[in-house]
Design an enzyme around this catalytic site. Structure first.
Site, PDB file in Angstrom:
ATOM      1  N   ARG A 122     -18.455 -20.637   9.730  1.00 42.13           N
ATOM      2  CA  ARG A 122     -18.257 -21.018   8.382  1.00 42.13           C
ATOM      3  C   ARG A 122     -18.204 -20.073   7.160  1.00 42.13           C
ATOM      4  O   ARG A 122     -17.454 -20.388   6.214  1.00 42.13           O
ATOM      5  CB  ARG A 122     -19.769 -21.816   8.002  1.00 42.13           C
ATOM      6  CG  ARG A 122     -19.891 -23.239   8.685  1.00 42.13           C
ATOM      7  CD  ARG A 122     -21.222 -23.707   8.192  1.00 42.13           C
ATOM      8  NE  ARG A 122     -21.087 -25.144   8.726  1.00 42.13           N
ATOM      9  CZ  ARG A 122     -22.118 -25.756   9.143  1.00 42.13           C
ATOM     10  NH1 ARG A 122     -23.575 -25.446   8.838  1.00 42.13           N
ATOM     11  NH2 ARG A 122     -21.960 -27.151   9.421  1.00 42.13           N
ATOM     12  N   ASP A 156     -27.587 -23.802   5.822  1.00 40.85           N
ATOM     13  CA  ASP A 156     -26.572 -24.966   5.910  1.00 40.85           C
ATOM     14  C   ASP A 156     -25.864 -25.217   4.365  1.00 40.85           C
ATOM     15  O   ASP A 156     -24.923 -25.999   4.282  1.00 40.85           O
ATOM     16  CB  ASP A 156     -27.420 -26.221   6.158  1.00 40.85           C
ATOM     17  CG  ASP A 156     -27.460 -26.146   7.730  1.00 40.85           C
ATOM     18  OD1 ASP A 156     -26.918 -25.386   8.430  1.00 40.85           O
ATOM     19  OD2 ASP A 156     -28.400 -26.969   8.159  1.00 40.85           O
ATOM     20  N   ARG A 203     -35.972 -35.085  15.109  1.00 36.74           N
ATOM     21  CA  ARG A 203     -37.245 -34.588  15.711  1.00 36.74           C
ATOM     22  C   ARG A 203     -38.195 -35.938  15.954  1.00 36.74           C
ATOM     23  O   ARG A 203     -38.613 -35.945  16.780  1.00 36.74           O
ATOM     24  CB  ARG A 203     -38.109 -33.605  14.747  1.00 36.74           C
ATOM     25  CG  ARG A 203     -37.531 -32.314  14.781  1.00 36.74           C
ATOM     26  CD  ARG A 203     -37.923 -31.654  13.550  1.00 36.74           C
ATOM     27  NE  ARG A 203     -37.547 -30.045  13.585  1.00 36.74           N
ATOM     28  CZ  ARG A 203     -36.221 -29.631  13.538  1.00 36.74           C
ATOM     29  NH1 ARG A 203     -35.289 -30.447  13.232  1.00 36.74           N
ATOM     30  NH2 ARG A 203     -35.786 -28.139  13.661  1.00 36.74           N
ATOM     31  N   ARG A 250     -19.568 -29.815   6.738  1.00 37.08           N
ATOM     32  CA  ARG A 250     -19.869 -29.183   5.518  1.00 37.08           C
ATOM     33  C   ARG A 250     -18.669 -28.403   5.097  1.00 37.08           C
ATOM     34  O   ARG A 250     -18.541 -28.383   3.772  1.00 37.08           O
ATOM     35  CB  ARG A 250     -20.949 -28.353   5.855  1.00 37.08           C
ATOM     36  CG  ARG A 250     -22.367 -29.235   6.229  1.00 37.08           C
ATOM     37  CD  ARG A 250     -23.586 -28.211   6.193  1.00 37.08           C
ATOM     38  NE  ARG A 250     -24.655 -28.865   6.942  1.00 37.08           N
ATOM     39  CZ  ARG A 250     -25.498 -29.759   6.767  1.00 37.08           C
ATOM     40  NH1 ARG A 250     -25.129 -30.408   5.564  1.00 37.08           N
ATOM     41  NH2 ARG A 250     -26.378 -30.604   7.546  1.00 37.08           N
ATOM     42  N   LYS A 279     -31.714 -35.083   8.208  1.00 37.39           N
ATOM     43  CA  LYS A 279     -31.351 -34.920   9.500  1.00 37.39           C
ATOM     44  C   LYS A 279     -32.052 -34.248  10.516  1.00 37.39           C
ATOM     45  O   LYS A 279     -32.468 -34.846  11.638  1.00 37.39           O
ATOM     46  CB  LYS A 279     -29.674 -34.248   9.641  1.00 37.39           C
ATOM     47  CG  LYS A 279     -29.134 -34.379  11.080  1.00 37.39           C
ATOM     48  CD  LYS A 279     -27.463 -33.898  10.998  1.00 37.39           C
ATOM     49  CE  LYS A 279     -27.347 -32.494  10.837  1.00 37.39           C
ATOM     50  NZ  LYS A 279     -25.993 -32.173  11.272  1.00 37.39           N
ATOM     51  N   SER A 280     -32.554 -33.039  10.060  1.00 39.57           N
ATOM     52  CA  SER A 280     -33.488 -32.394  10.945  1.00 39.57           C
ATOM     53  C   SER A 280     -34.535 -33.320  11.121  1.00 39.57           C
ATOM     54  O   SER A 280     -35.264 -33.272  12.270  1.00 39.57           O
ATOM     55  CB  SER A 280     -34.160 -31.235  10.252  1.00 39.57           C
ATOM     56  OG  SER A 280     -33.104 -30.256   9.859  1.00 39.57           O
ATOM     57  N   SER A 287     -35.095 -18.819  13.252  1.00 41.06           N
ATOM     58  CA  SER A 287     -34.072 -19.797  13.537  1.00 41.06           C
ATOM     59  C   SER A 287     -35.063 -21.203  13.823  1.00 41.06           C
ATOM     60  O   SER A 287     -35.826 -21.032  14.818  1.00 41.06           O
ATOM     61  CB  SER A 287     -33.162 -19.779  14.530  1.00 41.06           C
ATOM     62  OG  SER A 287     -32.627 -20.945  15.244  1.00 41.06           O
ATOM     63  N   LYS A 343     -22.417 -21.652  13.787  1.00 42.33           N
ATOM     64  CA  LYS A 343     -22.654 -23.188  13.288  1.00 42.33           C
ATOM     65  C   LYS A 343     -21.655 -23.883  14.102  1.00 42.33           C
ATOM     66  O   LYS A 343     -20.993 -23.620  14.897  1.00 42.33           O
ATOM     67  CB  LYS A 343     -22.658 -23.211  12.040  1.00 42.33           C
ATOM     68  CG  LYS A 343     -24.137 -22.988  11.173  1.00 42.33           C
ATOM     69  CD  LYS A 343     -25.304 -23.297  11.702  1.00 42.33           C
ATOM     70  CE  LYS A 343     -26.534 -23.075  11.104  1.00 42.33           C
ATOM     71  NZ  LYS A 343     -27.798 -23.714  11.444  1.00 42.33           N
ATOM     72  N   ARG A 364     -20.131 -23.773  21.060  1.00 45.79           N
ATOM     73  CA  ARG A 364     -21.268 -23.075  20.467  1.00 45.79           C
ATOM     74  C   ARG A 364     -22.277 -22.376  21.475  1.00 45.79           C
ATOM     75  O   ARG A 364     -22.363 -22.798  22.456  1.00 45.79           O
ATOM     76  CB  ARG A 364     -21.993 -24.147  19.343  1.00 45.79           C
ATOM     77  CG  ARG A 364     -21.068 -24.589  18.311  1.00 45.79           C
ATOM     78  CD  ARG A 364     -21.748 -25.991  17.588  1.00 45.79           C
ATOM     79  NE  ARG A 364     -22.960 -25.150  16.938  1.00 45.79           N
ATOM     80  CZ  ARG A 364     -23.826 -25.946  16.072  1.00 45.79           C
ATOM     81  NH1 ARG A 364     -23.473 -27.174  15.905  1.00 45.79           N
ATOM     82  NH2 ARG A 364     -24.896 -25.366  15.426  1.00 45.79           N
TER      83      ARG A 364
END
Length: 433
Positions: free
Chosen positions: A347, A316, A25, A389, A20-21, A164, A343, A119
């Site tokens: 979580r 994650d 991008r 998740r 996904k990352s 981060s 997140k 968020r």
């Protein structure tokens, strides 16, 4: 609801969805670049599709050529969109898009679903404002929707107190079109997909260790040129079938083509320390990233203290780590993970509540939690707060618990792992609506 029932041995070979990352991008850099970018293996989950729509709204030509195959034609920059940029539930998408857009003389309003609106955004908008971007909050400050006015940026020297990748990446993307040099300092290395992909698109990015942390340098005014991107399997998604293999007796599960970037494999290192039988074969390179096939066999796990410095490499993955820790002998200590609270949900709280509902002993702390393992009774219905998740971690837990585990609001699984249930049932897992 989805319900996972105690299952027999899981067996088989599967392929994880695209990372996904990297998928986010690839779409964003493709839109910023001049010329054609072709992407293979793109994750076609809801979050990435929202980023693809945003890339088109900012002026790029975005075309789906086939399953996981996409083409992006960039014009060398972003332009003002005619509509609101709706990022759905994509926290990575909205924060990186803000950084990319900030460098251009445009105005854009960013919004998202109810979860994304909760968020915090100032961790990104703060440094971007320090570079010269302007933000107008529509309702509550620090929360979407927000309107960005970009252009005329100047470089920044920004020190992160907590590493981060999202914050770093937003600053670097803005720095591409800022005057002077942009520097990001982080106490530990966070995932480096942005730095790697920027180089693939023709930019020069410097990374150095100064003895106290990591320094990333980027000179402003560098053009990007379209590139071919091959997206490997997402280790965060591969973690779920692998976790099921580790805790379900008699199982042997192989996930093929998983990215092995050392800044993404903290979970695998931790599992090995817990005694997991993990084997990596067929190591190779794809798209500038190391990949391999990972086999997980049922293992007797033991509790460990997870190094706090590892958090950036697996932030994650703590929910699914906690699910496996529930079956380990002894206590697994997870500290220095306060970022989990901001997140898609809190979580830490949701994992604590869910595990307790399933009969697991858990101690909650402000910046972490401790799980004491043993037989897991199960038999609970878990509240997920629409967090993918949290849902998948408890479904994995239910496969080896003594009684079924159900999760509410599992539809958000599609944001990161479309086809999760089908993949798991193909291995022999009993998961059904």
């Amino acid at each position: 609801m989805f319900t996972a029932r105690p299952s027999g041995p899981l067996q088989g070979r599967v392929r994880a969805p695209g990372d996904k990352s990297m998928s986010h991008r690839a779409m964003i850099l493709g839109a910023m670049a001049t010329g054609e970018t072709r992407v293979e293996g793109l994750l076609e989950g809801d979050d990435v599709l929202a980023t693809a729509r945003a890339a088109a709204a900012f002026g790029a030509t975005v075309e789906r050529l086939g399953e996981g195959r996409w083409r992006v034609e960039g014009g060398g920059g972003l332009t003002s969109p005619e509509t609101v940029i709706d990022c759905g539930n994509a926290g990575t998408g909205v924060r990186l898009l803000m950084g990319a857009a900030a460098g251009y003389p445009l105005s854009a309003t960013f919004d998202g679903d109810a979860s994304l609106r909760k968020r915090p955004m100032k961790r990104v908008t703060g440094p971007l404002a320090g570079m010269g971007a302007r933000f107008a909050w529509a309702a509550a400050e620090d929360r979407l929707p927000v309107t960005l006015s970009g252009g005329a940026l100047r470089g920044i020297d920004y020190r992160q107190t907590v590493a981060s990748a999202q914050v770093k990446s937003a600053i670097l993307l803005a720095g591409l079109n800022a005057a002077g040099e942009t520097v990001v300092r982080e106490p530990e290395k966070s995932r480096d997909h942005t730095e790697r992909m920027l180089r693939a698109f023709g930019a020069e990015v410097g990374v150095e260790d100064d003895g106290e942390g990591w320094i990333i340098r980027l000179r402003g005014g560098q053009p990007l040129t379209g590139a071919d991107v091959s997206v490997p399997g997402d280790p965060s998604s591969a973690a779920f079938p692998l976790a099921a293999g580790l805790i379900t007796p008699g199982s042997a599960v192989t996930v093929e083509g998983v990215m092995l970037n050392p800044l993404r494999t903290g979970l695998f290192d931790t599992w090995r320390e817990m005694g997991a039988d993990l084997e990596i074969t067929n190591r190779r390179e794809s798209g500038g990233e190391a990949i391999g096939d990972i086999t997980a066999r049922h293992s007797r796990l033991r509790g460990v203290v997870v190094p706090e410095a590892r958090a950036a490499a697996m932030i994650d993955e703590y929910p699914v780590l906690a699910a496996t820790a529930a079956f380990a002998d002894g206590v697994t200590v997870m500290r220095g993970v306060g970022e989990m609270r901001v997140k898609e949900s809190d979580r830490i709280r949701l994992m604590v509540d869910g595990l307790r509902a399933c009969g697991v002993a858990v101690e909650e702390e402000p910046e972490g939690f401790l799980v004491t393992g043993g037989p897991v009774p199960g038999g609970a219905t878990v509240h997920t707060a629409h967090d993918h998740r949290i849902a998948m971690s408890h479904l994995v837990l239910g496969l080896a618990a003594q009684a079924p585990v159900a999760v509410r609001d599992p539809e958000m699984i599609a944001t990161s792992f479309p086809g999760f249930v089908g993949l798991m049932t193909g291995l022999g897992a009993e998961i059904a609506a």
